[in-house]
Design an enzyme around this catalytic site. Structure first.
Site, PDB file in Angstrom:
ATOM      1  N   ALA A   8       0.868  -1.170   0.000  1.00  0.00           N
ATOM      2  CA  ALA A   8       0.000   0.000   0.000  1.00  0.00           C
ATOM      3  C   ALA A   8       0.908   1.224   0.000  1.00  0.00           C
ATOM      4  CB  ALA A   8      -0.898  -0.027   1.223  1.00  0.00           C
ATOM      5  N   VAL A   9       1.407   1.545  -1.176  1.00  0.00           N
ATOM      6  CA  VAL A   9       2.393   2.617  -1.298  1.00  0.00           C
ATOM      7  C   VAL A   9       1.697   3.860  -1.850  1.00  0.00           C
ATOM      8  CG1 VAL A   9       4.590   3.288  -2.351  1.00  0.00           C
ATOM      9  CG2 VAL A   9       4.198   0.907  -1.670  1.00  0.00           C
ATOM     10  N   TYR A  31      -2.298   4.388  -2.459  1.00  0.00           N
ATOM     11  CA  TYR A  31      -2.925   3.068  -2.385  1.00  0.00           C
ATOM     12  C   TYR A  31      -3.207   2.652  -0.936  1.00  0.00           C
ATOM     13  CZ  TYR A  31      -2.559   1.856  -7.351  1.00  0.00           C
ATOM     14  OH  TYR A  31      -2.730   1.805  -8.714  1.00  0.00           O
ATOM     15  N   ASP A  91      -5.772  -3.101  -4.051  1.00  0.00           N
ATOM     16  CA  ASP A  91      -6.954  -2.370  -4.539  1.00  0.00           C
ATOM     17  C   ASP A  91      -8.071  -3.362  -4.878  1.00  0.00           C
ATOM     18  OD1 ASP A  91      -5.034  -3.170  -6.483  1.00  0.00           O
ATOM     19  OD2 ASP A  91      -6.108  -2.056  -8.030  1.00  0.00           O
ATOM     20  N   GLU A 107       4.313  -8.944 -13.772  1.00  0.00           N
ATOM     21  CA  GLU A 107       3.297  -9.896 -14.246  1.00  0.00           C
ATOM     22  C   GLU A 107       3.813 -10.642 -15.495  1.00  0.00           C
ATOM     23  OE1 GLU A 107      -1.241  -9.194 -14.065  1.00  0.00           O
ATOM     24  OE2 GLU A 107      -0.693  -8.718 -16.139  1.00  0.00           O
TER      25      GLU A 107
HETATM   26  C1  UD2 Z   1      -2.057  -5.284 -12.939  1.00  0.00           C
HETATM   27  C2  UD2 Z   1      -1.995  -6.467 -12.007  1.00  0.00           C
HETATM   28  C3  UD2 Z   1      -0.982  -6.184 -10.924  1.00  0.00           C
HETATM   29  C4  UD2 Z   1       0.383  -5.942 -11.546  1.00  0.00           C
HETATM   30  C5  UD2 Z   1       0.274  -4.813 -12.580  1.00  0.00           C
HETATM   31  C6  UD2 Z   1       1.525  -4.731 -13.458  1.00  0.00           C
HETATM   32  C7  UD2 Z   1      -4.134  -7.624 -11.950  1.00  0.00           C
HETATM   33  C8  UD2 Z   1      -5.534  -7.538 -11.490  1.00  0.00           C
HETATM   34  N1  UD2 Z   1      -3.321  -6.658 -11.458  1.00  0.00           N
HETATM   35  O1  UD2 Z   1      -2.670  -4.292 -12.101  1.00  0.00           O
HETATM   36  O2  UD2 Z   1      -0.889  -7.259 -10.016  1.00  0.00           O
HETATM   37  O3  UD2 Z   1       0.861  -7.136 -12.125  1.00  0.00           O
HETATM   38  O4  UD2 Z   1      -0.786  -5.019 -13.496  1.00  0.00           O
HETATM   39  O5  UD2 Z   1       2.424  -3.853 -12.951  1.00  0.00           O
HETATM   40  O6  UD2 Z   1      -3.744  -8.496 -12.679  1.00  0.00           O
HETATM   41  N2  UD2 Z   1       0.838  -0.315  -5.786  1.00  0.00           N
HETATM   42  C9  UD2 Z   1       0.939   0.599  -4.721  1.00  0.00           C
HETATM   43  N3  UD2 Z   1       1.076   1.928  -5.013  1.00  0.00           N
HETATM   44  C10 UD2 Z   1       1.106   2.399  -6.299  1.00  0.00           C
HETATM   45  C11 UD2 Z   1       0.994   1.469  -7.356  1.00  0.00           C
HETATM   46  C12 UD2 Z   1       0.857   0.125  -7.067  1.00  0.00           C
HETATM   47  O7  UD2 Z   1       0.917   0.218  -3.552  1.00  0.00           O
HETATM   48  O8  UD2 Z   1       1.205   3.638  -6.477  1.00  0.00           O
HETATM   49  C13 UD2 Z   1       0.717  -1.753  -5.453  1.00  0.00           C
HETATM   50  C14 UD2 Z   1      -0.678  -2.089  -4.920  1.00  0.00           C
HETATM   51  O9  UD2 Z   1      -0.589  -3.145  -4.026  1.00  0.00           O
HETATM   52  C15 UD2 Z   1      -1.407  -2.503  -6.175  1.00  0.00           C
HETATM   53  C16 UD2 Z   1      -0.304  -3.238  -6.934  1.00  0.00           C
HETATM   54  O10 UD2 Z   1       0.895  -2.537  -6.633  1.00  0.00           O
HETATM   55  O11 UD2 Z   1      -2.521  -3.324  -5.863  1.00  0.00           O
HETATM   56  C17 UD2 Z   1      -0.499  -3.332  -8.447  1.00  0.00           C
HETATM   57  O12 UD2 Z   1      -0.602  -2.048  -9.019  1.00  0.00           O
HETATM   58  P1  UD2 Z   1      -1.913  -1.585  -9.808  1.00  0.00           P
HETATM   59  O13 UD2 Z   1      -3.088  -2.140  -9.119  1.00  0.00           O
HETATM   60  O14 UD2 Z   1      -1.882  -0.117 -10.032  1.00  0.00           O
HETATM   61  O15 UD2 Z   1      -1.686  -2.311 -11.182  1.00  0.00           O
HETATM   62  P2  UD2 Z   1      -2.800  -2.745 -12.252  1.00  0.00           P
HETATM   63  O16 UD2 Z   1      -4.160  -2.348 -11.814  1.00  0.00           O
HETATM   64  O17 UD2 Z   1      -2.393  -2.319 -13.601  1.00  0.00           O
END
Ligand code: UD2
Length: 342
Positions: free
Chosen positions: A110-111, A114, A201, A291
């Site tokens: 949770a950075v 988040y 999230d 990923e």
């Molecule tokens: C996808 C993937 C994610 C990751 C990313 C590629 C799914 C549903 N999610 O999500 O796991 O592989 O693509 O990079 O497949 N976070 C923070 N602060 C930030 C940004 C991220 O804490 O400012 C952490 C947080 O735990 C978040 C995770 O990193 O849940 C993944 O980031 P995201 O949710 O923004 O990435 P997303 O939605 O593109």
């Protein structure tokens, strides 16, 4: 006649042993950091093969050979179960796994902004995730003061671990592999049997229990379970360590859920982080950061259990016929408002 005095050999012993001591100490000094790093220290995992024993008196529905789910595939070609509602008996799995006294580590990042997702994540986990098991949450954040206080049931603990923030979301997401790997070395290997690494999230909506446990556990991404491998968003540039050609790949796995025995997830995070760093040296960032590396790893190291998209849905997606229950789902978020860069 002697021109030079001949020294008796034992007289040399003293300076020689002094020299050995000095050189030895110098070598130790040079390598002391390496020697004391966890890589050089033997550490043991709590890995164990458990027998599937049920307590006396348990009663559950009779398993049937010709009756069951026929609308979905529930086993991979390498014979790992694909977990869908209706393919397991929750009462039976609970009866088998609860007496094992397992501890499940759960990492969540949770950075930056988040941190605002944590409350719902934890509150819903307390209702649906591994209920009646010992759970240890590890929350990684740069805002420890903003971690909400959530009532945890007995046997459940939460540890907050401070990590630096970043101004690139790609880096935050990708660094998770390295940080999880390091924390397994320093702490988690002593404290847990299994581990799940989850996206913050998201919310839990329905039972997520012992049916999800296995050596190496991955989840099928909800966006790509009905499409052919050439349409998967794998990394397609051969220069990247995450490269997958058009004729490779089983499923497209989501990076939001990685699980298994602590030892197996340790190996996975170590390898994925190493490949990510190799790419960075060559100025390449894979299409979907960690990923993409995860997908390549799981192509060569097959998961022993695959979770259906029930275990990773997305709130913006309408539920489909084959998805009977949604257990865990990513919330709708405004990327521009919560990411440090967009
Ligand atoms: C996808 C993937 C994610 C990751 C990313 C590629 C799914 C549903 N999610 O999500 O796991 O592989 O693509 O990079 O497949 N976070 C923070 N602060 C930030 C940004 C991220 O804490 O400012 C952490 C947080 O735990 C978040 C995770 O990193 O849940 C993944 O980031 P995201 O949710 O923004 O990435 P997303 O939605 O593109």
């Amino acid at each position: 006649m002697r021109f030079f005095p001949v020294t008796k050999p034992y007289v040399l012993l003293l300076p020689a042993s002094g020299l050995i001591l000095i050189v030895g100490y110098r070598i130790f000094w040079l390598f002391r950091e390496k020697i004391s790093s966890p890589e050089y220290q033997e550490f043991t995992f709590r890995t164990k093969e458990w027998n599937m024993v049920i307590p006396d008196m348990s009663s559950y529905n009779q398993p049937r050979i010709l009756v069951g789910r026929t609308d979905v595939v529930s086993v991979t070609p390498w014979l790992a179960p694909i977990v869908w509602e209706g393919t397991f008996d929750p009462v039976l799995t609970d009866n088998i796994y609860k007496p094992m006294n397992l501890t499940i580590a759960t990492t969540v990042f949770a950075v930056g902004k988040y941190v605002s997702f944590l409350k719902d994540f934890l509150e819903t986990a307390e209702k649906h995730f591994m209920i009646n098991f010992r759970v240890r949450y590890y929350v990684f954040t740069d805002r420890p003061n903003e971690v909400p206080s959530v009532n945890l049931s007995g046997g459940r603990h939460l540890t907050v671990i401070s990590i630096p923030g970043s101004n690139r979301w790609q880096e935050i997401s990708a660094q998770r592999m390295k940080i999880i790997h390091n924390t397994i070395e320093t702490q988690i290997h002593k404290e847990a049997d299994y581990i799940f690494c989850l996206d913050v999230d998201s919310k839990f909506h329905f039972r997520w229990g012992a049916e999800s446990l296995g050596r190496l556990v991955s989840v099928i991404h909800p966006g790509y379970y009905d499409t052919t491998r050439n349409n998967f968003p794998y990394e397609r540039r051969p220069a990247s360590k995450a490269f997958m050609s058009m004729d490779q790949g089983d499923y497209y796995y989501g990076g939001a859920v990685i699980g298994g025995l602590v030892e197996d997830v340790y190996k996975l995070t170590k390898e994925c982080h190493k490949e990510f760093e190799e790419d960075a040296k060559n100025s390449i960032e894979a299409a979907w950061q960690e990923e993409s590396h995860l997908n390549r790893y799981l192509y060569y190291n097959k998961p022993s259990k695959v979770l259906s998209p029930e275990y990773l849905w997305q709130d913006f997606k309408a539920r489909t016929r084959e998805v009977k229950v949604i257990r865990f789902s990513g919330v709708i978020k405004n990327y521009a408002a919560i990411r440090p860069n967009e």
